[in-house]
Scaffold this active site. Sequence first.
Site, PDB file in Angstrom:
ATOM      1  N   GLY A 208      -0.510  -5.352   0.912  1.00  0.00           N
ATOM      2  CA  GLY A 208       0.631  -4.466   1.154  1.00  0.00           C
ATOM      3  C   GLY A 208       0.217  -3.020   1.015  1.00  0.00           C
ATOM      4  O   GLY A 208      -0.965  -2.702   1.035  1.00  0.00           O
ATOM      5  N   ASN A 209       1.197  -2.135   0.877  1.00  0.00           N
ATOM      6  CA  ASN A 209       0.879  -0.723   0.651  1.00  0.00           C
ATOM      7  C   ASN A 209       1.984  -0.115  -0.206  1.00  0.00           C
ATOM      8  O   ASN A 209       2.933  -0.788  -0.576  1.00  0.00           O
ATOM      9  CB  ASN A 209       0.681   0.011   1.983  1.00  0.00           C
ATOM     10  CG  ASN A 209       1.926  -0.052   2.841  1.00  0.00           C
ATOM     11  OD1 ASN A 209       2.960   0.496   2.493  1.00  0.00           O
ATOM     12  ND2 ASN A 209       1.846  -0.773   3.957  1.00  0.00           N
ATOM     13  N   TYR A 210       1.835   1.162  -0.503  1.00  0.00           N
ATOM     14  CA  TYR A 210       2.715   1.805  -1.488  1.00  0.00           C
ATOM     15  C   TYR A 210       4.028   2.352  -0.914  1.00  0.00           C
ATOM     16  O   TYR A 210       4.761   3.025  -1.626  1.00  0.00           O
ATOM     17  CB  TYR A 210       1.972   2.951  -2.167  1.00  0.00           C
ATOM     18  CG  TYR A 210       0.798   2.495  -2.993  1.00  0.00           C
ATOM     19  CD1 TYR A 210       0.993   1.755  -4.152  1.00  0.00           C
ATOM     20  CD2 TYR A 210      -0.503   2.795  -2.616  1.00  0.00           C
ATOM     21  CE1 TYR A 210      -0.076   1.328  -4.911  1.00  0.00           C
ATOM     22  CE2 TYR A 210      -1.577   2.374  -3.373  1.00  0.00           C
ATOM     23  CZ  TYR A 210      -1.362   1.643  -4.520  1.00  0.00           C
ATOM     24  OH  TYR A 210      -2.411   1.223  -5.277  1.00  0.00           O
TER      25      TYR A 210
END
Length: 404
Positions: A208-210
């Site tokens: 995923g990412n932030y």
Amino acid sequence: MLKGKHIVLGISGGIAAYKAAYLLRLLVKKGAEVQVVITPNGKEFITPATLAALSGKPVVSEFFAANTGEWHSHVDLGLWADLMIVAPATASTIGKMANGIADNMLITTYLSAKEQVMVAPAMDLDMWAHPSTQRNVATLRKDGVIIVEPASGELASGLTGKGRMEEPEGIVKAAEDYFRRRETLRGKRVMVTAGPTYENIDPVRFIGNYSSGKMGFAIAAEAAARGADVTLVAGPVGLPTPDGVKERVDVTSAVEMYNAVTQRYADADIVVLAAAVADYAPATISDTKIKREGASTMELQLVRNPDIAATLGESKQGQTLVGFALETDHELSNAMHKLEKKNLDWIVLNSLRDPEAGFMKDTNKVTIVSRKGETHSFPAKTKREVAADIIDTITGNKDENGKT
Ligand code: PMT
């Protein structure tokens, strides 16, 4: 613009309260129906009799009418208002608004207001510059309140500096601008992507990412506030659906986001792609939790996800397509490259190198570039204000001075 509009004018206790009478007169002359709510301290600076005469309505100040004991309903006032203007707003009133300290009718009305609230601060320069005031103003901005910045000039204290309440004409213009902006997207269908995508590895892990979704949700909120029919396609985020958003589609992976967006594309007039979509996903997803035993390294084979923006760019049929570029280096040239490659009309560049921009922050600092090469750079602002700048820029919305 103001004809027939219901405006609550909140007056708090500062010397600039005398200007509120003129502000009230201007609003009434423009055809607005104005209800004054004044704080106990406000009455020390201007009499309710003057304000009642100018507005044609009894002024509200106390929770209960002194002679009859009748309860004044701040809820009714909050629902009645198309706009609440607090002018002058003292440091104390701003602090109470920011923190929900509901000890007078002005604050309870503010807390019940369903529509836009606008605040015109007025105070001495040191009070305005104090970190506490600035913190409270930032909170109000974050809560969606429009701040009509105070001007610099001579102050009641005899000092000179920033803190003078904006002149009544300027406040009226800010109110007119607000109502004009509210109509910018009436009848338009706007689709927004927001948040990250999660690409599952096994039942407990993902790539995923932030991205928090804050930027995309702010765009959806602003578009809805301007009258658009908004569809929000959201990755996995914990944010509530903004008021007025017609449809929210929750997705997890890039493929799910791709499907949701492409199915709805033909119906959209404007598409804003603020989501941080994973470019790759694991080739296979394990049905069971991958165990730690075995070799000290493991390989994960990844396959490319569909590029949502590029797909929409290829099949454009009159839609305005707005992408984002999140860059760490060669920002502008990388953004321009994405704009061309994905056949976008506009690209919003934000840099991860900027401390006030990007993932999870409440602020962003963007440069918006058109296909024709027009470039609009903005200072750091709250994400809601950035959303307004994006919409003003892509729709060519300008105020009377030609400013977007
Ligand atoms: O959510 P926040 O915490 O508020 O943070 C906001 C943000 C930083 C995520 C947002 O402002 C932002 O920059 N979003 C785009 C991030 C990104 O993925 O940029 P990119 O340069 O990798 O992608 C370029 C454009 O193509 C983007 O519009 C993206 O949505 C789109 N894209 C990318 C990959 C893909 N497979 N499909 C796409 O549509």
